[in-house]
Design a protein around this motif. Structure first.
Motif, PDB file in Angstrom:
ATOM      1  N   PRO A 179     -20.604  19.584 -10.377  1.00 17.88           N
ATOM      2  CA  PRO A 179     -21.452  19.111  -9.258  1.00 17.88           C
ATOM      3  C   PRO A 179     -22.239  20.248  -8.602  1.00 17.88           C
ATOM      4  CG  PRO A 179     -19.281  18.095  -9.166  1.00 17.88           C
ATOM      5  CD  PRO A 179     -19.194  19.150 -10.214  1.00 17.88           C
ATOM      6  N   ASP A 180     -21.581  21.401  -8.424  1.00 13.87           N
ATOM      7  CA  ASP A 180     -22.297  22.529  -7.813  1.00 13.87           C
ATOM      8  C   ASP A 180     -23.445  22.984  -8.697  1.00 13.87           C
ATOM      9  OD1 ASP A 180     -20.465  22.400  -5.778  1.00 13.87           O
ATOM     10  OD2 ASP A 180     -19.151  23.929  -6.650  1.00 13.87           O
ATOM     11  N   LEU A 181     -23.195  23.064 -10.016  1.00 13.87           N
ATOM     12  CA  LEU A 181     -24.256  23.478 -10.934  1.00 13.87           C
ATOM     13  C   LEU A 181     -25.385  22.454 -10.938  1.00 13.87           C
ATOM     14  CD1 LEU A 181     -25.219  25.499 -13.036  1.00 13.87           C
ATOM     15  CD2 LEU A 181     -23.961  24.216 -14.775  1.00 13.87           C
ATOM     16  N   ALA A 182     -25.026  21.179 -10.907  1.00 16.01           N
ATOM     17  CA  ALA A 182     -26.064  20.147 -10.864  1.00 16.01           C
ATOM     18  C   ALA A 182     -26.885  20.253  -9.585  1.00 16.01           C
ATOM     19  CB  ALA A 182     -25.427  18.762 -10.984  1.00 16.01           C
ATOM     20  N   GLY A 183     -26.205  20.523  -8.455  1.00 13.69           N
ATOM     21  CA  GLY A 183     -26.933  20.700  -7.197  1.00 13.69           C
ATOM     22  C   GLY A 183     -27.863  21.897  -7.248  1.00 13.69           C
ATOM     23  N   THR A 184     -27.400  22.977  -7.895  1.00 14.16           N
ATOM     24  CA  THR A 184     -28.260  24.164  -8.032  1.00 14.16           C
ATOM     25  C   THR A 184     -29.497  23.850  -8.849  1.00 14.16           C
ATOM     26  OG1 THR A 184     -26.309  25.595  -7.887  1.00 14.16           O
ATOM     27  CG2 THR A 184     -28.320  26.551  -8.804  1.00 14.16           C
ATOM     28  N   ILE A 185     -29.301  23.116  -9.939  1.00 10.87           N
ATOM     29  CA  ILE A 185     -30.440  22.760 -10.784  1.00 10.87           C
ATOM     30  C   ILE A 185     -31.406  21.847 -10.025  1.00 10.87           C
ATOM     31  CG2 ILE A 185     -31.099  21.566 -12.891  1.00 10.87           C
ATOM     32  CD1 ILE A 185     -28.497  22.510 -14.133  1.00 10.87           C
ATOM     33  N   GLU A 186     -30.853  20.877  -9.273  1.00 12.87           N
ATOM     34  CA  GLU A 186     -31.723  19.993  -8.502  1.00 12.87           C
ATOM     35  C   GLU A 186     -32.498  20.764  -7.443  1.00 12.87           C
ATOM     36  OE1 GLU A 186     -29.242  16.989  -6.929  1.00 12.87           O
ATOM     37  OE2 GLU A 186     -28.902  15.980  -8.858  1.00 12.87           O
ATOM     38  N   ASN A 187     -31.815  21.702  -6.781  1.00 11.76           N
ATOM     39  CA  ASN A 187     -32.515  22.505  -5.777  1.00 11.76           C
ATOM     40  C   ASN A 187     -33.588  23.368  -6.418  1.00 11.76           C
ATOM     41  OD1 ASN A 187     -30.877  21.466  -3.750  1.00 11.76           O
ATOM     42  ND2 ASN A 187     -29.368  23.108  -3.943  1.00 11.76           N
ATOM     43  N   ALA A 188     -33.283  23.920  -7.602  1.00 12.61           N
ATOM     44  CA  ALA A 188     -34.291  24.716  -8.307  1.00 12.61           C
ATOM     45  C   ALA A 188     -35.480  23.850  -8.694  1.00 12.61           C
ATOM     46  CB  ALA A 188     -33.674  25.375  -9.540  1.00 12.61           C
ATOM     47  N   ASP A 189     -35.206  22.621  -9.136  1.00 14.21           N
ATOM     48  CA  ASP A 189     -36.294  21.707  -9.483  1.00 14.21           C
ATOM     49  C   ASP A 189     -37.131  21.373  -8.251  1.00 14.21           C
ATOM     50  OD1 ASP A 189     -37.573  19.793 -11.436  1.00 14.21           O
ATOM     51  OD2 ASP A 189     -36.894  18.385  -9.909  1.00 14.21           O
ATOM     52  N   SER A 190     -36.465  21.132  -7.117  1.00 11.75           N
ATOM     53  CA  SER A 190     -37.204  20.869  -5.880  1.00 11.75           C
ATOM     54  C   SER A 190     -38.038  22.075  -5.470  1.00 11.75           C
ATOM     55  CB  SER A 190     -36.219  20.499  -4.765  1.00 11.75           C
ATOM     56  OG  SER A 190     -36.892  20.332  -3.541  1.00 11.75           O
ATOM     57  N   LEU A 191     -37.467  23.278  -5.656  1.00  7.35           N
ATOM     58  CA  LEU A 191     -38.211  24.497  -5.335  1.00  7.35           C
ATOM     59  C   LEU A 191     -39.450  24.632  -6.216  1.00  7.35           C
ATOM     60  CD1 LEU A 191     -38.435  27.188  -3.819  1.00  7.35           C
ATOM     61  CD2 LEU A 191     -36.941  28.199  -5.550  1.00  7.35           C
ATOM     62  N   LEU A 192     -39.307  24.327  -7.505  1.00  4.83           N
ATOM     63  CA  LEU A 192     -40.448  24.430  -8.413  1.00  4.83           C
ATOM     64  C   LEU A 192     -41.524  23.404  -8.056  1.00  4.83           C
ATOM     65  CD1 LEU A 192     -38.644  25.022 -11.838  1.00  4.83           C
ATOM     66  CD2 LEU A 192     -39.878  26.685 -10.442  1.00  4.83           C
ATOM     67  N   ARG A 193     -41.097  22.188  -7.700  1.00  2.00           N
ATOM     68  CA  ARG A 193     -42.086  21.174  -7.306  1.00  2.00           C
ATOM     69  C   ARG A 193     -42.827  21.591  -6.048  1.00  2.00           C
ATOM     70  NH1 ARG A 193     -37.959  17.415  -8.665  1.00  2.00           N
ATOM     71  NH2 ARG A 193     -37.490  17.158  -6.441  1.00  2.00           N
ATOM     72  N   THR A 194     -42.082  22.133  -5.085  1.00  2.62           N
ATOM     73  CA  THR A 194     -42.733  22.601  -3.856  1.00  2.62           C
ATOM     74  C   THR A 194     -43.708  23.740  -4.149  1.00  2.62           C
ATOM     75  OG1 THR A 194     -40.748  21.990  -2.598  1.00  2.62           O
ATOM     76  CG2 THR A 194     -42.318  23.470  -1.526  1.00  2.62           C
ATOM     77  N   ALA A 195     -43.282  24.667  -5.022  1.00  2.00           N
ATOM     78  CA  ALA A 195     -44.171  25.772  -5.383  1.00  2.00           C
ATOM     79  C   ALA A 195     -45.416  25.266  -6.095  1.00  2.00           C
ATOM     80  CB  ALA A 195     -43.412  26.770  -6.266  1.00  2.00           C
ATOM     81  N   GLN A 196     -45.248  24.231  -6.927  1.00  2.00           N
ATOM     82  CA  GLN A 196     -46.405  23.673  -7.617  1.00  2.00           C
ATOM     83  C   GLN A 196     -47.353  22.993  -6.638  1.00  2.00           C
ATOM     84  OE1 GLN A 196     -45.366  21.019 -10.748  1.00  2.00           O
ATOM     85  NE2 GLN A 196     -47.443  20.868 -11.577  1.00  2.00           N
ATOM     86  N   ASP A 197     -46.783  22.297  -5.629  1.00  2.24           N
ATOM     87  CA  ASP A 197     -47.628  21.673  -4.614  1.00  2.24           C
ATOM     88  C   ASP A 197     -48.371  22.707  -3.787  1.00  2.24           C
ATOM     89  OD1 ASP A 197     -46.706  19.253  -5.524  1.00  2.24           O
ATOM     90  OD2 ASP A 197     -45.146  19.070  -3.986  1.00  2.24           O
TER      91      ASP A 197
END
Length: 441
Positions: A179-197
């Motif tokens: 779960p922690d690793l999945a949360g890290t990946i989700e947060n990284a994905d959210s960070l990448l989407r924000t950076a792309q925006d």
């Protein structure tokens, strides 16, 4: 079959619609006029390698489709692509023809990109019929085969047994942390989407940061010096770790004791420090004169010793005395007139004029060494009082019920007394001396 008037009209309408559909199919879809060279012009692009490019591939300029590849043929030392471009698009003659792919395995197309450092203006030349984009201004499509071969060689060079062992250890290390690793990946994905925006803002920030980074690069030596000094300072702190810990553990008790001492010394200590502040302000203003006196003091002592020491065994002094009587004459202007002077037998108290001094002009020979000729500490002028030189010093304070009932401020010529003597101006209070240095005039 009888063709009525209605049927004839319907047939005419169907015929017209058929002709319109054929016209659009020929002109718009099949682009027959363009095939015949109507409304288009052809440009030749020379490539050293045009692998993957094919006829009918689209041609874009600044992301907008402007034509298509009409034909491909073998040229001298490479391939030549005939680009058929619509007349309605004005494209600079200095563009670079780059080959791109819509995806990793997608179809290729030609992208016309403005040359680096050039901007298309109204007066710039445009591509026309028969123009050639030389091989120096064309960019081939990067080949995926060498990359795949390199990846294959890399995978072949990885030991399978060791890789399997590492993966097993990683699996054991991540056991229970899914779960922690999945949360890290989700947060990284959210960070990448924000950076792309925020891509445009980030790009602008990077461009703006370039001058700042250039300045930091120019100050590289100073920054390294600061870093080395900071490293030396932190190393010294690390070596004094025991002393710092002792200070932090014993400091509160010492501060409490100091606070109690200051409270016990109220109001003596504040008054003392306040008066020291005023004295320090005066000494700081007249520091050059004090320094000059200290410089001349050894010379004066040496002169006295040269007059006394040679005659010490005889009990006399080697001096040459001369008596001057009323030369230069004494100054009486600015003092009490002779008629206002009191008889010595009068015992009543009378205020003394502390501002009395010789007021004759500067060039007058009377009272050559009078107060009117005192030089101002900042130079350029003379005057008997600090106020004559534009100086304004603070006032001393007295504890309540102590000191004179009235005293005269020499810098202002006013009398201050009573409870007002206990006021401590904020800019000249004892806190100013403790918390900040005396300002240099």
């Amino acid at each position: 079959m009888i063709l009525t008037t209605l049927i004839k009209r319907q047939l005419r309408i169907f015929a017209v619609l058929t002709l319109v559909a054929l016209f659009f199919a020929v002109v718009v879809y099949a682009r027959v006029p363009a095939l015949l060279g109507v409304g288009v012009y052809e440009v030749r692009a020379e490539y050293a390698d045009a692998s993957g490019l094919y006829p009918k591939a689209i041609v874009t300029y600044r992301g907008v489709q402007v034509g298509e590849v009409a034909d491909l043929e073998v040229g001298d030392g490479g391939a030549v692509a005939d680009l058929r471009i619509d007349d309605e698009h004005d494209i600079p003659a200095t563009v670079v023809a780059e080959l791109h792919s819509t995806s990793a395995i997608g179809e290729q197309y030609v992208d016309l990109v403005p040359a680096p450092g050039e901007d298309a203006g109204e007066d710039s030349a445009s591509l026309g019929e028969g123009d050639v984009i030389p091989v120096e201004r064309t960019v081939e499509m990067p080949q995926i085969t060498p990359v795949l071969e390199s990846v294959n060689d890399l995978l072949a060079s990885v030991p399978r047994a060791r890789t399997r062992r590492v993966l097993d250890q990683v699996d054991q290390g991540l056991a229970g942390s899914g779960p922690d690793l999945a949360g890290t990946i989700e947060n990284a994905d959210s960070l990448l989407r924000t950076a792309q925006d925020r891509l445009a803002v980030t790009t602008s920030l990077i461009r703006t940061a370039q001058p700042v980074l250039g300045t930091q690069q120019a100050l590289r030596g100073t920054t390294l010096s600061y870093a080395q000094s900071l490293a030396a300072f932190t190393s010294e702190l690390a070596g004094r770790d025991r002393d710092l810990r002792a200070l932090l553990s014993q400091g509160p008790a010492g501060l409490r004791a100091a606070t109690e001492l200051v409270n016990d010394l109220q109001p003596t200590l504040p008054l003392l420090v306040t008066n020291l502040t005023t004295n320090a302000e005066v000494l700081n203003t007249y520091l050059p004169q004090i320094q000059e006196g200290l410089v001349y003091y050894p010379v004066t002592v040496a002169r006295l010793q040269s007059a006394i020491n040679p005659r010490a065994e005889f009990g006399d002094v080697n001096l040459d005395l001369r008596a001057n009587v009323n030369n230069p004459p004494a100054c009486s202007q600015g003092y009490l007139a002779a008629s206002e002077r009191r008889d010595p037998s009068v015992a009543q108290f009378r205020d003394v004029d502390l501002l009395a001094h010789c007021t004759v002009p500067e060039a007058d020979p009377k009272s050559v060494r009078g107060a009117r000729l005192l030089p101002c500490p900042q130079g350029g002028g003379r005057g008997p009082l600090p106020s004559s030189c534009g100086l304004d010093f603070g006032k001393g304070v007295w504890p309540e019920g102590a000191g004179p009932s009235g005293r005269r401020d020499l810098s202002r010529g006013v009398t201050v007394g009573g409870d007002a003597s206990m006021e401590l101006p904020a800019e000249q209070g004892w806190q100013a001396l403790v918390l900040g240095p005396v300002s240099v005039r």
